[in-house]
Scaffold this active site. Sequence first.
Site, PDB file in Angstrom:
ATOM      1  CE  LYS A 181      -6.403  -1.235  -5.280  1.00  0.00           C
ATOM      2  NZ  LYS A 181      -5.211  -0.407  -4.831  1.00  0.00           N
ATOM      3  CD  GLU A 386      -0.077   1.275  11.746  1.00  0.00           C
ATOM      4  OE1 GLU A 386      -0.855   1.718  10.996  1.00  0.00           O
ATOM      5  OE2 GLU A 386       0.307   0.273  11.878  1.00  0.00           O
TER       6      GLU A 386
END
Length: 487
Positions: A181, A386
């Site tokens: 996916k 992040e």
Amino acid sequence: MSNRISIKGVKVSMDHYINGKRVSSEKKFTVINPNNPSEVLAEVSRGDEEIAKLAVSAAREGFNVWSEMSVDGRASIMHRLADLIESNVDDISLIECLDMGMRHESLRNRVIPRGARNFRSYADIAKEYKPRKWHSNTTKNEIQRMPSGISVIITPWNAPFMLSTWKCAPALAAGNSVILKPAEWSPLSASLLGDLIDEAGFPAGVFNIVQGIGEEVGAILVSDPNVNRVSFTGSPEAARHIGKSAAENITPFTGELGGKSPLIIFPDVDLEVAVAKAVGQFDDSGQICLAGTRLLVHSSIKKEFLNRFLELTAEQKLGSSFDDETEITPMIHPDHLQSVAGFVDRARINGDKVLCGGRVFKDDKLWYEPTLIEPVSNQSEVVQKEIFGPVLTLQTFDTESEAIELANSTEYGLAGMLYTKNRGIAERVGRAIRAGTVWVNCFLIRDLTAPFGGFGLSGIGREGGDYGIDFHSDLKTFQILDDSLSE
Ligand code: NAD
């Protein structure tokens, strides 16, 4: 009906690839061109529960055939796929560049060819595997590595072709069937991979591609009890959801997750080399999980480092991903640009000092200026979270132990980079950094037989080499009592 469109002369299927055939969904999702965000590149089939079920049932059939083939037979098909990737590098690089916005030159020469290397390397590792055999007091013993079933592989939008091949190859080498996916912002190169899988001669159902949205069809796939392994690369946030679903079925799960890696520069280095490496962290506009986004510089060289860093950063060319001269490429999507800009806006409010950059380059475009921030404290959000964009922080240290403390002061632990000429420093500091990979005086050099993964928020489990194949396998200890069998 075949739902293929021509994108700059390359024919790309907009559909899923299940049981060796293209399958369409009525609902679609839109893919845009990061270099020109108002341009819709494609409308891709958006998978749902029915598609997920179809893929799982095809993958079960595929597994029954693939797992019975010899290791050599599987390896020869994987090598054929690698040959096909190599002969289609131009088309794949073109589509990946349009879809994701990474530099075309680097896709063409390094990143897409690495996809072929991923398949070759795992095919050979599987062939060379020598099961451990030994004799203990009363039994002959052997470790048997058995294919485990269906591996669902979920990949992120950055470097999508390279990462998809890196994650699917060990599953196939283990004898598993695969449902890939890909990420919804950059799904097109995976579709090209489906065509090559077909051409390479994989039996139907061994490799399936389901296109769609993570929270929709991705979530359905990872919670299917018929799935035997879930291998994920992406954010810690999505990993928490996926890990919970896998846990419901006790399905083994690996996560290669985000990073906030330190790049530590000691005063004995060649400063020109170190500065170039630091500025190099802006490559791909910082959309690299392994990037050394926290610059930790010895205080004695801060002034000179900073002057040179700002000079070199000012020369960075923002431009089209197709231009070989370009250094700073666009962000992948307006939502991601907004997320990056939000971090810098909040940093300003927090009192962090923006030393360069800090702005969207042009209003209706997706470039963000390469940015360096000096935080007011190590607790600043830009140090701890992040960002995944062209935003670095600069902090200083005086002693080795301070460098180590700063390096290990976030929840992440994907990589660490260390620049020094001193062996003692390299060994002491390198060992003390808590990260899945530590590079001394180099960056991004990968040996595909080595374990890869992260500490803390950066991941769970290890892939790479035999570690990757072991993850997708069921390991069995087989013991025979001495003198208990006749011929
Ligand atoms: P993401 O977590 O948003 O999405 C990754 C994939 O997961 C996509 O395919 C998405 O559709 C799918 N997904 C999202 N929610 C899901 C759910 N609930 N169930 C099933 N699937 C779901 O990450 P992203 O924004 O695509 O990628 C960026 C992140 O990936 C960054 O954190 C980056 O550091 C990380 N990354 C890590 C590595 C590594 O090797 N450690 C490599 C590349 C990127």
